[in-house]
Motif scaffolding. Structure first.
Motif, mmCIF file in Angstrom:
data_model
loop_
_atom_site.group_PDB
_atom_site.id
_atom_site.type_symbol
_atom_site.label_atom_id
_atom_site.label_comp_id
_atom_site.label_asym_id
_atom_site.label_seq_id
_atom_site.Cartn_x
_atom_site.Cartn_y
_atom_site.Cartn_z
ATOM 1 N N GLN A 21 0.829 -1.199 0.000
ATOM 2 C CA GLN A 21 0.000 0.000 0.000
ATOM 3 C C GLN A 21 0.871 1.261 0.000
ATOM 4 O O GLN A 21 0.493 2.277 -0.545
ATOM 5 C CB GLN A 21 -0.930 0.006 1.222
ATOM 6 C CG GLN A 21 -2.028 -1.019 1.172
ATOM 7 C CD GLN A 21 -1.559 -2.426 1.476
ATOM 8 O OE1 GLN A 21 -0.508 -2.656 2.042
ATOM 9 N NE2 GLN A 21 -2.340 -3.407 1.069
ATOM 10 N N ASN A 22 2.028 1.161 0.606
ATOM 11 C CA ASN A 22 2.945 2.287 0.694
ATOM 12 C C ASN A 22 3.740 2.404 -0.609
ATOM 13 O O ASN A 22 4.177 1.405 -1.158
ATOM 14 C CB ASN A 22 3.893 2.083 1.880
ATOM 15 C CG ASN A 22 4.566 3.351 2.295
ATOM 16 O OD1 ASN A 22 4.170 4.436 1.903
ATOM 17 N ND2 ASN A 22 5.596 3.229 3.097
ATOM 18 N N THR A 23 3.914 3.618 -1.113
ATOM 19 C CA THR A 23 4.704 3.837 -2.318
ATOM 20 C C THR A 23 5.754 4.899 -2.041
ATOM 21 O O THR A 23 5.610 5.691 -1.097
ATOM 22 C CB THR A 23 3.828 4.315 -3.497
ATOM 23 O OG1 THR A 23 3.386 5.644 -3.246
ATOM 24 C CG2 THR A 23 2.644 3.395 -3.730
ATOM 25 N N PRO A 24 6.795 4.959 -2.851
ATOM 26 C CA PRO A 24 7.802 6.002 -2.664
ATOM 27 C C PRO A 24 7.329 7.377 -3.134
ATOM 28 O O PRO A 24 8.006 8.382 -2.917
ATOM 29 C CB PRO A 24 8.984 5.507 -3.500
ATOM 30 C CG PRO A 24 8.385 4.613 -4.527
ATOM 31 C CD PRO A 24 7.165 4.006 -3.886
ATOM 32 N N ILE A 25 6.159 7.452 -3.748
ATOM 33 C CA ILE A 25 5.631 8.720 -4.257
ATOM 34 C C ILE A 25 4.797 9.381 -3.176
ATOM 35 O O ILE A 25 3.801 8.818 -2.714
ATOM 36 C CB ILE A 25 4.782 8.482 -5.524
ATOM 37 C CG1 ILE A 25 5.641 7.800 -6.587
ATOM 38 C CG2 ILE A 25 4.189 9.781 -6.022
ATOM 39 C CD1 ILE A 25 4.872 7.295 -7.775
ATOM 40 N N LYS A 26 5.216 10.576 -2.757
ATOM 41 C CA LYS A 26 4.499 11.299 -1.702
ATOM 42 C C LYS A 26 3.054 11.547 -2.135
ATOM 43 O O LYS A 26 2.787 12.011 -3.221
ATOM 44 C CB LYS A 26 5.189 12.623 -1.402
ATOM 45 C CG LYS A 26 4.560 13.364 -0.240
ATOM 46 C CD LYS A 26 5.427 14.507 0.201
ATOM 47 C CE LYS A 26 4.764 15.320 1.281
ATOM 48 N NZ LYS A 26 4.488 14.626 2.500
ATOM 49 N N GLY A 27 2.128 11.186 -1.266
ATOM 50 C CA GLY A 27 0.711 11.399 -1.529
ATOM 51 C C GLY A 27 0.035 10.273 -2.304
ATOM 52 O O GLY A 27 -1.155 10.349 -2.564
ATOM 53 N N GLU A 55 -4.357 3.889 7.517
ATOM 54 C CA GLU A 55 -3.386 4.077 8.603
ATOM 55 C C GLU A 55 -2.110 4.730 8.079
ATOM 56 O O GLU A 55 -1.525 5.591 8.747
ATOM 57 C CB GLU A 55 -3.076 2.745 9.272
ATOM 58 C CG GLU A 55 -4.231 2.226 10.100
ATOM 59 C CD GLU A 55 -4.021 0.829 10.650
ATOM 60 O OE1 GLU A 55 -2.961 0.207 10.359
ATOM 61 O OE2 GLU A 55 -4.909 0.351 11.379
ATOM 62 N N LEU A 56 -1.684 4.354 6.882
ATOM 63 C CA LEU A 56 -0.497 4.983 6.290
ATOM 64 C C LEU A 56 -0.737 6.469 6.061
ATOM 65 O O LEU A 56 0.138 7.298 6.338
ATOM 66 C CB LEU A 56 -0.135 4.306 4.968
ATOM 67 C CG LEU A 56 0.485 2.932 5.067
ATOM 68 C CD1 LEU A 56 0.566 2.287 3.679
ATOM 69 C CD2 LEU A 56 1.871 3.018 5.683
ATOM 70 N N VAL A 57 -1.906 6.830 5.563
ATOM 71 C CA VAL A 57 -2.224 8.234 5.305
ATOM 72 C C VAL A 57 -2.315 9.025 6.601
ATOM 73 O O VAL A 57 -1.768 10.116 6.718
ATOM 74 C CB VAL A 57 -3.537 8.360 4.495
ATOM 75 C CG1 VAL A 57 -4.005 9.804 4.433
ATOM 76 C CG2 VAL A 57 -3.358 7.791 3.091
ATOM 77 N N ILE A 58 -2.964 8.455 7.601
ATOM 78 C CA ILE A 58 -3.142 9.145 8.884
ATOM 79 C C ILE A 58 -1.793 9.411 9.556
ATOM 80 O O ILE A 58 -1.561 10.496 10.068
ATOM 81 C CB ILE A 58 -4.054 8.336 9.823
ATOM 82 C CG1 ILE A 58 -5.495 8.363 9.301
ATOM 83 C CG2 ILE A 58 -3.987 8.860 11.248
ATOM 84 C CD1 ILE A 58 -6.415 7.384 10.000
ATOM 85 N N TYR A 59 -0.920 8.422 9.526
ATOM 86 C CA TYR A 59 0.352 8.526 10.259
ATOM 87 C C TYR A 59 1.530 8.940 9.386
ATOM 88 O O TYR A 59 2.657 8.980 9.858
ATOM 89 C CB TYR A 59 0.654 7.199 10.966
ATOM 90 C CG TYR A 59 -0.415 6.857 11.978
ATOM 91 C CD1 TYR A 59 -0.588 7.627 13.124
ATOM 92 C CD2 TYR A 59 -1.267 5.785 11.773
ATOM 93 C CE1 TYR A 59 -1.581 7.335 14.038
ATOM 94 C CE2 TYR A 59 -2.250 5.472 12.698
ATOM 95 C CZ TYR A 59 -2.408 6.255 13.823
ATOM 96 O OH TYR A 59 -3.388 5.958 14.725
ATOM 97 N N GLU A 60 1.279 9.290 8.126
ATOM 98 C CA GLU A 60 2.341 9.635 7.196
ATOM 99 C C GLU A 60 3.170 10.826 7.642
ATOM 100 O O GLU A 60 4.391 10.817 7.526
ATOM 101 C CB GLU A 60 1.733 9.924 5.812
ATOM 102 C CG GLU A 60 2.752 10.269 4.759
ATOM 103 C CD GLU A 60 2.103 10.463 3.400
ATOM 104 O OE1 GLU A 60 2.735 10.094 2.413
ATOM 105 O OE2 GLU A 60 0.965 10.980 3.347
#
Length: 62
Positions: A21-27, A55-60
């Motif tokens: 779910q996590n990518t190296p591209i911010k946002g 959760e990734l977006v909230i805690y990014e």
């Protein structure tokens, strides 16, 4: 058309090519039944992936 390396392949050993779910591209955060999670290609997997993505977006930024 089917390719040998399609990420949605459900055969043994193909789970390692699914994106997280996590990518190296911010946002940019991915979610869906095709991403890396324990319930591949199911509605449960899509929901679980959405939870991980949220959760990734909230805690990014924390």
């Amino acid at each position: 058309m089917v390719h040998d390396h399609d990420f949605y392949h459900l055969g043994p050993g193909h789970h390692i090519i699914r994106p997280s779910q996590n990518t190296p591209i911010k946002g940019l955060t991915l979610l869906g039944g095709y991403t890396m999670q324990p319930f591949f290609a199911t509605m449960e997997g899509a929901v679980y992936s959405g939870k991980i993505a949220a959760e990734l977006v909230i805690y990014e930024d924390h």
